[in-house]
Design a protein around this motif. Structure first.
Motif, PDB file in Angstrom:
ATOM      1  N   ARG A  63       0.855  -1.198   0.000  1.00  0.00           N
ATOM      2  CA  ARG A  63       0.000   0.000   0.000  1.00  0.00           C
ATOM      3  C   ARG A  63       0.884   1.240   0.000  1.00  0.00           C
ATOM      4  O   ARG A  63       1.631   1.498   0.938  1.00  0.00           O
ATOM      5  N   THR A  77      -7.804   6.040   2.292  1.00  0.00           N
ATOM      6  CA  THR A  77      -7.227   4.860   1.655  1.00  0.00           C
ATOM      7  C   THR A  77      -8.203   4.276   0.642  1.00  0.00           C
ATOM      8  O   THR A  77      -9.378   4.063   0.952  1.00  0.00           O
ATOM      9  N   LYS A 106      -8.740   1.121  -2.389  1.00  0.00           N
ATOM     10  CA  LYS A 106      -8.297  -0.193  -2.839  1.00  0.00           C
ATOM     11  C   LYS A 106      -9.146  -0.609  -4.030  1.00  0.00           C
ATOM     12  O   LYS A 106     -10.253  -0.120  -4.219  1.00  0.00           O
ATOM     13  N   ASN A 113      -3.998   0.625  -4.604  1.00  0.00           N
ATOM     14  CA  ASN A 113      -3.858   0.277  -3.186  1.00  0.00           C
ATOM     15  C   ASN A 113      -3.033   1.400  -2.573  1.00  0.00           C
ATOM     16  O   ASN A 113      -1.822   1.288  -2.420  1.00  0.00           O
ATOM     17  N   HIS A 114      -3.699   2.494  -2.238  1.00  0.00           N
ATOM     18  CA  HIS A 114      -3.001   3.753  -1.956  1.00  0.00           C
ATOM     19  C   HIS A 114      -3.705   4.535  -0.870  1.00  0.00           C
ATOM     20  O   HIS A 114      -4.939   4.568  -0.801  1.00  0.00           O
TER      21      HIS A 114
END
Length: 647
Positions: A395, A496, A498, A576-577
């Protein structure tokens, strides 16, 4: 002593004289022996170059490297069109680890595992016999009238290996990156019983949907040099040429991708002719979609798919295969996925950075040691070795590895967060009022938006930024009037995301065709104390393009009705950050990404490959703010995550 030296000199003179006398008149003794024997007795490996026969009589050139100490050793196979000899430097070192520095080789993994390394030229390339076909279709489709394909060639190769390598334990794994990842997937069709594991890394899977050739119908013009270099001669001796240093000028002056290719004689190449004949997602492409074919076949061999989150070449292959095979429980039971912050094949080497982005750890090394090595060893050596998790992902933002049981759903019918366009070029989490208005820009095909700052050094040329272009700072285009930027306030909490973002864009155009590029961007704070050059950096987290004529059907294109709002909906690549506090979220929209993708004339023509210069016309694009957003699978704290105002 002097007499001995004299006699020695006499014998030497006699030998040279005798040799000279044996030579026919008018000739000279050659320096090179008929066959030179490498003095490799002190090497730590044995190399064998063999021609392995296939069922149709064609023989494939195969390099086999056997560690001297090998006993009951597994075999690790790669099948490639990129030259087996090139991937291992013959006799450049007596140490096996030193010669495996070429494409696809990971010497740390191979040496740690004690594997017998086998690399084979696919049929028709380099030193293998037969005829080459780009991404040779499977033999049980209408596109292949023979009884051989990559699956049968792999089966025949493994059959030979397990009967001719007494040092092996008769267990085989296949591994490869890109095209070699594709052959690692094709090996899974009617697999040989000795094939115990497959690791397709960054595989080319569906060339029309989102890998090498097209993305949602937009042709990747920068692949023309690859097709030219790969498909003109068996050893790639004919090289792409251009008179322009800047590829932007080359393709702009060339008008269309078809015209650029024809000017270089590419209409002699079978695959180029197929490209021109099949611009839509017809049966030609559908019968080559390996993920869909593999779903019908069923996944019988444990498989680790490897995905790069910033793969500049095959960004959809591994992910599409994962989602497709998840539809079948039996196939899903054999399926694993690893993904990290890499470019195409970046996991095979040191990977602590991606362009200007620093992850503060070697993510490539982590993948090889913590994920790949245990996976291979479990199935090829000792089944008691623990397997990695079903999905192991890095991530970014937080720069952490995590393990999950599955990826988020590909759609966002429930449980997703909308990043909504707002008046005044804003972006927020709440849908605006229905009459929020429109935002417009003019798309001019004579001045397309470059995908990297000019001059554009083509992907096959020295000095190209191609490897890391997806991480390029997007400020080079943000100020352009034909790029729409919607930006959130500053984040006060981490945000976040995903999975695959889903674009919902409602837009009209004064033309009758057009492209829509949508980019999701992490905007860094104006000042980053620990890395000052990153101040204000615009890091592209996910982005893709949709050719407007395919908005309703990929197989059956249709013109866009002028001045009539249309919905353009498509998935962006996997994310995924974490957007960190102090950062902002941006969504950009534009109508060209050149010359990575060919220009859309914005006037509907039957085949854009063959569009005349007169068809290319400017168009005004108007986007309905209230009806445009990007859905994301998000993990957010409760309450407002944005500052009251943007500093």
């Amino acid at each position: 002593m002097k007499k001995a030296l004299l006699l020695s000199g006499c014998f030497a003179a006699f030998s040279l004289t005798a040799q000279a006398q044996d030579m026919p008149a008018g000739s000279i003794a050659p320096d090179m022996p008929e066959k030179f024997q490498v003095q490799d007795a002190n090497f730590d490996y044995v190399r064998k170059n063999v021609m392995i026969p296939m069922r149709d009589g064609v023989k494939l050139y195969t390099v086999i490297l056997i560690p001297k100490a090998a006993h009951d050793a597994p075999i690790l196979l790669t099948r490639t069109p990129y030259s087996a000899d090139h991937m291992v430097s013959y006799a450049s070192s007596g140490h096996m680890a030193s010669i495996m520095q070429g494409y696809d080789n990971m010497p740390d993994v191979i040496m740690d595992g004690g594997y017998i390394r086998v690399i084979q030229d696919v049929r028709g390339k380099h030193d293998s016999e037969g005829k080459y076909v780009m991404n040779r279709p499977m033999h049980d489709t209408s596109l292949n009238g023979t009884q051989v394909d990559h699956a049968t060639d792999t089966w025949d190769t493994i059959e030979w290996l397990v009967h001719n390598l007494p040092q092996s334990n008769k267990k085989v794994g296949i591994i490869g990156i890109s095209y070699d990842g594709y052959t690692s997937l094709t090996a899974l069709f009617h697999p040989h019983p000795a094939l115990k594991v497959s690791v397709p890394m960054n595989p080319m899977v569906d060339g029309w949907m989102g890998d090498d050739w097209f993305h949602y119908g937009a042709f990747r013009e920068e692949t023309l040099p690859y097709v030219y270099n790969q498909d003109t001669t068996p050893k790639g001796t004919a090289k792409w040429w251009a008179n322009e240093y800047d590829a932007y000028d080359l393709y702009l002056n060339g008008v269309s991708a078809g015209a650029v290719g024809k000017a270089r004689g590419m209409d002699q190449i079978g695959f180029f002719k197929q490209l021109l004949a099949h611009p839509a997602y017809d049966s030609f492409w559908q019968q080559q979609a390996i993920d869909k074919l593999l779903l019908k076949e069923g996944l019988k061999v444990p498989t680790l798919l490897v995905h790069s989150l910033w793969d500049q070449e095959d960004i959809s292959g591994a992910i599409d295969t994962y989602y497709t095979l998840q539809k079948n429980a039996a196939s899903a039971a054999n399926l694993y996925l690893a993904m990290g912050p890499w470019n195409h094949g970046g996991e095979a080497k040191a990977a602590s950075t991606l362009g200007s982005i620093n992850f503060h750890a070697d993510t490539g090394l982590y993948f090889r040691k913590k994920i790949l090595e245990p996976f291979l060893a479990h199935y090829l050596k000792d089944s008691s070795i623990p397997l990695p998790g079903r999905v192991t992902a890095f991530r970014t933002g937080d720069n952490e590895w995590e393990t999950t049981t599955t990826l988020p759903s590909q759609d966002c019918r429930s449980g997703c967060t909308g990043l909504h366009f707002e008046p005044g070029h804003g972006l927020g989490l709440a849908a605006p009022v229905a009459d929020a208005g429109v935002v417009s820009y003019t798309a001019d095909p004579d001045h397309p938006v470059p995908y990297i700052p000019r001059p554009v050094i083509t992907s096959s040329a020295p000095g190209t930024p191609w490897a890391n272009w997806l991480a390029t700072d997007q400020r080079n285009v943000t100020a352009r009037p034909d790029v729409l930027s919607m930006t959130s306030p500053v984040l006060t909490h981490p945000f976040t995301i995903k999975g695959q973002p889903v674009v919902h864009l409602t837009a009209s155009t004064t033309g009758t065709d057009g492209d829509f590029v949508v980019k999701l961007i992490d905007v860094y704070p104006d000042e980053v104390p620990e890395q000052r050059e990153m101040g204000g950096y615009q890091f592209m987290v996910s982005a893709d393009i949709l050719r407007g004529r395919y908005r309703k059907s990929f197989e059956h294109p249709e013109a866009i009705p002028a001045n009539t709002p249309q919905l353009y909906s498509f998935n962006l690549p996997m994310t995924n950050h974490t957007f960190l506090p102090g950062h902002r979220i941006m969504v950009q929209v534009q109508s060209s990404w050149f010359p990575l993708y060919d220009r859309n004339p914005q006037t509907y023509v039957d085949n854009i490959f063959l569009a005349e210069a007169s068809a290319y016309k400017s168009a005004q694009i108007s986007i309905d703010v209230a009806k445009s957003w990007v859905d994301v699978h998000a993990t957010t704290p409760t309450g407002n995550i944005f500052a009251a105002s943007t500093p």
